[in-house]
Design a protein around this motif. Structure first.
Motif, PDB file in Angstrom:
ATOM      1  N   GLY A 216      59.952  79.715  46.671  1.00  0.00           N
ATOM      2  CA  GLY A 216      59.926  78.301  47.348  1.00  0.00           C
ATOM      3  C   GLY A 216      61.423  77.858  47.373  1.00  0.00           C
ATOM      4  N   ALA A 217      61.803  77.038  48.253  1.00  0.00           N
ATOM      5  CA  ALA A 217      62.764  76.257  48.128  1.00  0.00           C
ATOM      6  C   ALA A 217      62.629  75.084  47.188  1.00  0.00           C
ATOM      7  CB  ALA A 217      63.122  75.664  49.570  1.00  0.00           C
ATOM      8  N   PHE A 218      63.698  74.538  46.694  1.00  0.00           N
ATOM      9  CA  PHE A 218      63.508  73.262  45.896  1.00  0.00           C
ATOM     10  C   PHE A 218      62.623  72.151  46.622  1.00  0.00           C
ATOM     11  CE2 PHE A 218      67.846  73.797  43.696  1.00  0.00           C
ATOM     12  CZ  PHE A 218      67.559  75.036  43.151  1.00  0.00           C
ATOM     13  N   TYR A 219      61.479  71.692  45.834  1.00  0.00           N
ATOM     14  CA  TYR A 219      60.650  70.652  46.553  1.00  0.00           C
ATOM     15  C   TYR A 219      61.105  69.261  45.996  1.00  0.00           C
ATOM     16  CZ  TYR A 219      57.039  71.101  43.022  1.00  0.00           C
ATOM     17  OH  TYR A 219      56.639  71.150  41.914  1.00  0.00           O
ATOM     18  N   SER A 220      61.875  69.201  45.160  1.00  0.00           N
ATOM     19  CA  SER A 220      62.197  68.074  44.226  1.00  0.00           C
ATOM     20  C   SER A 220      63.922  68.166  44.026  1.00  0.00           C
ATOM     21  CB  SER A 220      61.509  67.674  43.384  1.00  0.00           C
ATOM     22  OG  SER A 220      61.861  68.632  42.151  1.00  0.00           O
ATOM     23  N   ASN A 221      64.343  66.934  43.693  1.00  0.00           N
ATOM     24  CA  ASN A 221      65.946  67.173  42.993  1.00  0.00           C
ATOM     25  C   ASN A 221      65.792  66.978  41.728  1.00  0.00           C
ATOM     26  OD1 ASN A 221      67.154  67.683  45.585  1.00  0.00           O
ATOM     27  ND2 ASN A 221      67.035  65.631  46.069  1.00  0.00           N
ATOM     28  N   GLU A 222      66.413  67.846  40.857  1.00  0.00           N
ATOM     29  CA  GLU A 222      66.340  67.427  39.535  1.00  0.00           C
ATOM     30  C   GLU A 222      67.789  67.390  38.883  1.00  0.00           C
ATOM     31  OE1 GLU A 222      63.209  66.997  37.923  1.00  0.00           O
ATOM     32  OE2 GLU A 222      61.998  67.462  39.558  1.00  0.00           O
ATOM     33  N   PRO A 223      68.452  66.388  39.302  1.00  0.00           N
ATOM     34  CA  PRO A 223      69.918  66.278  38.382  1.00  0.00           C
ATOM     35  C   PRO A 223      69.687  66.095  36.912  1.00  0.00           C
ATOM     36  CG  PRO A 223      69.179  64.287  39.713  1.00  0.00           C
ATOM     37  CD  PRO A 223      68.202  64.875  39.909  1.00  0.00           C
ATOM     38  N   TYR A 224      70.312  66.847  36.496  1.00  0.00           N
ATOM     39  CA  TYR A 224      70.509  66.544  35.069  1.00  0.00           C
ATOM     40  C   TYR A 224      71.738  65.689  34.393  1.00  0.00           C
ATOM     41  CZ  TYR A 224      67.196  70.609  34.184  1.00  0.00           C
ATOM     42  OH  TYR A 224      65.939  71.493  34.359  1.00  0.00           O
ATOM     43  N   GLY A 225      71.294  64.762  33.645  1.00  0.00           N
ATOM     44  CA  GLY A 225      72.460  63.696  33.200  1.00  0.00           C
ATOM     45  C   GLY A 225      72.600  63.814  31.878  1.00  0.00           C
ATOM     46  N   MET A 226      73.491  63.188  31.267  1.00  0.00           N
ATOM     47  CA  MET A 226      73.297  63.007  29.746  1.00  0.00           C
ATOM     48  C   MET A 226      72.863  61.554  29.570  1.00  0.00           C
ATOM     49  SD  MET A 226      76.599  65.248  28.018  1.00  0.00           S
ATOM     50  CE  MET A 226      76.647  66.725  28.561  1.00  0.00           C
ATOM     51  N   ALA A 227      72.033  61.202  28.607  1.00  0.00           N
ATOM     52  CA  ALA A 227      71.610  60.106  28.501  1.00  0.00           C
ATOM     53  C   ALA A 227      72.207  59.214  27.353  1.00  0.00           C
ATOM     54  CB  ALA A 227      70.077  59.921  28.528  1.00  0.00           C
ATOM     55  N   MET A 228      72.467  57.910  27.485  1.00  0.00           N
ATOM     56  CA  MET A 228      73.029  56.983  26.649  1.00  0.00           C
ATOM     57  C   MET A 228      72.303  55.644  26.489  1.00  0.00           C
ATOM     58  SD  MET A 228      76.825  57.764  27.870  1.00  0.00           S
ATOM     59  CE  MET A 228      76.132  58.238  29.538  1.00  0.00           C
ATOM     60  N   ARG A 229      72.492  54.754  25.394  1.00  0.00           N
ATOM     61  CA  ARG A 229      72.021  53.694  25.424  1.00  0.00           C
ATOM     62  C   ARG A 229      72.608  52.749  26.466  1.00  0.00           C
ATOM     63  NH1 ARG A 229      71.937  54.987  20.038  1.00  0.00           N
ATOM     64  NH2 ARG A 229      74.284  54.695  19.907  1.00  0.00           N
ATOM     65  N   LYS A 230      71.709  51.734  27.006  1.00  0.00           N
ATOM     66  CA  LYS A 230      72.150  51.039  28.124  1.00  0.00           C
ATOM     67  C   LYS A 230      73.144  49.995  27.838  1.00  0.00           C
ATOM     68  CE  LYS A 230      69.311  49.357  31.315  1.00  0.00           C
ATOM     69  NZ  LYS A 230      69.644  50.327  32.381  1.00  0.00           N
ATOM     70  N   ASN A 231      73.934  49.730  28.789  1.00  0.00           N
ATOM     71  CA  ASN A 231      74.743  48.540  28.683  1.00  0.00           C
ATOM     72  C   ASN A 231      76.033  48.780  27.782  1.00  0.00           C
ATOM     73  OD1 ASN A 231      73.508  47.249  30.597  1.00  0.00           O
ATOM     74  ND2 ASN A 231      72.242  46.229  28.831  1.00  0.00           N
ATOM     75  N   GLU A 232      76.366  49.813  27.522  1.00  0.00           N
ATOM     76  CA  GLU A 232      77.754  50.296  26.928  1.00  0.00           C
ATOM     77  C   GLU A 232      78.649  51.194  27.971  1.00  0.00           C
ATOM     78  OE1 GLU A 232      77.927  51.289  23.068  1.00  0.00           O
ATOM     79  OE2 GLU A 232      75.857  50.733  22.605  1.00  0.00           O
ATOM     80  N   PRO A 233      79.210  50.268  28.923  1.00  0.00           N
ATOM     81  CA  PRO A 233      79.957  51.039  29.962  1.00  0.00           C
ATOM     82  C   PRO A 233      81.389  51.544  29.492  1.00  0.00           C
ATOM     83  CG  PRO A 233      80.138  48.442  29.992  1.00  0.00           C
ATOM     84  CD  PRO A 233      79.076  48.779  29.032  1.00  0.00           C
ATOM     85  N   ASP A 234      81.851  51.190  28.196  1.00  0.00           N
ATOM     86  CA  ASP A 234      83.033  51.781  27.779  1.00  0.00           C
ATOM     87  C   ASP A 234      82.878  53.269  27.262  1.00  0.00           C
ATOM     88  OD1 ASP A 234      84.216  49.304  28.349  1.00  0.00           O
ATOM     89  OD2 ASP A 234      84.574  48.746  26.220  1.00  0.00           O
ATOM     90  N   PHE A 235      81.795  53.257  26.635  1.00  0.00           N
ATOM     91  CA  PHE A 235      81.342  54.659  26.056  1.00  0.00           C
ATOM     92  C   PHE A 235      80.891  55.561  27.259  1.00  0.00           C
ATOM     93  CE2 PHE A 235      77.942  57.060  24.016  1.00  0.00           C
ATOM     94  CZ  PHE A 235      78.467  58.002  23.599  1.00  0.00           C
ATOM     95  N   ARG A 236      80.262  55.135  28.300  1.00  0.00           N
ATOM     96  CA  ARG A 236      79.784  55.648  29.254  1.00  0.00           C
ATOM     97  C   ARG A 236      80.782  56.143  30.034  1.00  0.00           C
ATOM     98  NH1 ARG A 236      76.635  52.405  32.942  1.00  0.00           N
ATOM     99  NH2 ARG A 236      78.536  52.402  34.280  1.00  0.00           N
TER     100      ARG A 236
END
Lengths: 298, 241
Positions: A216-236
């Motif tokens: 089967g072809a992909f029936y959903s997109n699963e982009p993997y990201g690295m998660a961080m705590r919210k609202n830390e734009p400098d670190f992100r």
């Protein structure tokens, strides 16, 4: 005795006022301790696994150590070492929000819901849901699973998407990969759905890989990201800078070949579409530093 | 702490329906397993005090086996190991019709039956021998003595430990999530996954278990008072009015 009591009170007061002060940001913590703590799942080769020398290695760990750490070291002006902790789908968000780890670097899909609790880096891996079946099965993709019993992993986003797209499918959700695979092998279910890369890993590890097929072809997109705590734009930004650097220098693709190429731990060819998306995101980040995020699939 | 609480995830979208479905599945499974466990428990408990050695051995074997095998292993057995023994058509039919629910219920009932039987045996053995002899002397047969005298007293005596074990059974039904039964814990984890609100989902699950268990405990306390044998059990506190 009285003196002891007073010093205890003073200590308690100091502790309280320290607690009331502004919490330390992740970057400040890294500058102070010289340590970046990552949460990763060692049972998910080739993203992360334990090698023969008993070291935690893998694609996502390499990305952190070779690209993100240099960016951080440069920013804080001293060498930063990486401390690794085991995370699982159930524990990774609590690990982040409780400050036990700074970054989750594993096979975590970037979704809208999760973005309410955490921030994501640029997408570092593209995959999508497919089906694992016994070779010769009549199931060839999402168009052929109506009424069929399909295993999914509890906690995987694709179970929900499959149920929405094919309401008559009989979903059976299992807590882990081995149980789902066992159910498939014994006929409890007729197919097992998960991200293509996860299925490729399972197939590669199976006793007889040629008995199984990913269909089967992909029936959903699963982009993997690295998660961080919210609202830390400098670190992100620093994390994203590392990832963008890896992609733009082409070293990302060398790493990809090493881990997912024909001779890698789990063969999983890079599609031209994934390559284009990775490069576009890196370029976008370069144009608007601070603004660019990954791309939530749904 | 920068966590934002959002309790509405528990009823928005599909979450409410999932939770309700989870509660109903947990209750249905626990109730059926409880009945099975009580039946097996009484049977094995009575057999363990029977005069015939082979009967005692049979019951002891059952109890010792299931008391000492982890519930999880036993559940896997019913779901993964037992079905291959069946004919393929039957197996396919079963898997299309909720096999995991029945496997979970069987595992839970048989496992707790062994534990119930130990309490029932203790209850039976706490009845003075003279009482048994007195009943025989009135002309009842051994079977009738068990049915009419011994069991009614024993069952009353074991209400408190039985309550305890029944609550354990209800909570242990969550192990069935490992074979894919969509019970309460399964559903709270599902909500947690889809909304990334672990705290809210797990709190809801915890509270629901708490309410269910407290309700059962309250009902059992009433049963205990209602069927108390006057003069037989030492009363603590103001229970006797």
């Amino acid at each position: 005795m009285k003196r002891l009591l007073i010093s205890c009170l003073a200590l308690a007061a100091a502790a309280l006022s320290a607690g009331a002060a502004r919490a330390e940001t992740t970057l400040e913590k890294i500058a102070r301790t010289g340590t970046l703590t990552i949460g990763t799942r060692t049972g998910s080769p080739p993203f992360a696994y334990v090698d023969k020398q008993n070291q935690w290695v893998g694609f996502s760990i390499d990305l952190v150590e070779k690209f993100i750490v240099p960016a951080l070291s440069k920013k804080v002006g001293k060498p930063v070492k990486v401390e690794k902790k085991e995370s699982t789908p159930a524990t990774r968000i609590p690990l982040l929000t409780s400050n036990a780890v700074d970054v989750i670097a594993e096979t975590m899909t970037d979704t809208k819901e999760r973005r309410e609790s955490v921030d994501f880096s640029l997408t570092f891996f593209y995959t999508g849901a497919q089906f694992l079946v016994k070779k010769g099965s009549p199931i060839t993709g999402i168009d052929t699973v109506a009424g069929k019993r399909v295993a999914a992993q509890q906690g995987a986003t694709n179970a929900r998407i499959l149920r929405e797209k094919v309401p008559t499918v009989q979903l059976r959700e299992f807590p882990d990969q081995p149980a789902a695979f066992q159910a498939l092998a014994q006929g409890q279910v007729q197919a097992y759905t998960n991200d293509g890369i996860q299925l490729a890993g399972l197939k590669a590890k199976a006793p007889n890989p040629n008995d199984w097929a990913i269909v089967g072809a992909f029936y959903s997109n699963e982009p993997y990201g690295m998660a961080m705590r919210k609202n830390e734009p400098d670190f992100r930004n620093l994390v994203n800078q590392g990832l963008a650097e890896a992609i733009e220098s082409g070293k990302y693709f060398e790493l990809y070949e090493k881990y997912f190429g024909p001779k890698g731990e789990v063969p999983y060819p890079l599609t031209s579409e994934a390559k284009r998306l990775l490069q576009a995101a890196a370029a976008e980040f370069r144009k608007t530093p601070g603004g660019a995020l990954g791309s939530p699939g749904k | 702490m920068n966590y934002r609480f959002d309790w509405s995830v528990l009823w928005s979208g599909q979450s409410g329906a999932w939770l309700l479905h989870g509660v109903l599945t947990t209750l249905a499974m626990s109730a059926l397993a409880w009945l099975l466990a009580l039946f097996l428990g009484i049977l094995a408990g009575a057999l363990r005090t029977a005069p015939l050695a082979p009967l005692r051995a049979l019951a002891t074997g059952y109890v010792e086996f299931f008391r000492n095998v982890p519930l999880l292993v036993w559940m896997f057995f019913w779901y993964f190991a037992a079905p291959p023994l069946l004919a393929e058509n039957l197996r396919d039919w079963l898997f299309d019709h909720g096999a995991e629910f029945w496997a979970g219920t069987m595992a839970l009932g048989v496992y707790h039956g062994a534990r119930f039987s130990e309490m029932i045996r203790a209850g039976i053995q706490s009845i003075p021998k003279t009482q048994f002899e007195a009943a025989l002397s009135t002309g009842l047969s051994t079977g009738q003595v068990y049915r009419l005298v011994v069991l009614p007293i024993a069952l009353r005596l074991i209400i408190p430990p039985l309550t305890n074990e029944s609550l354990n059974l209800l909570k242990n039904s969550s192990v069935a999530l490992t074979i894919g039964v969509a019970e309460l814990t399964f559903q709270t984890r599902q909500i947690e996954t889809y909304t990334a609100k672990a705290f809210e989902a797990l709190t809801a699950g915890t509270l629901i278990y708490l309410v269910l268990c407290l309700t059962i405990a309250a009902v059992m306390a009433r049963v205990e008072r209602r069927f108390a044998i006057p003069g037989m059990i030492a009363r603590v506190g103001g229970a006797e009015r």
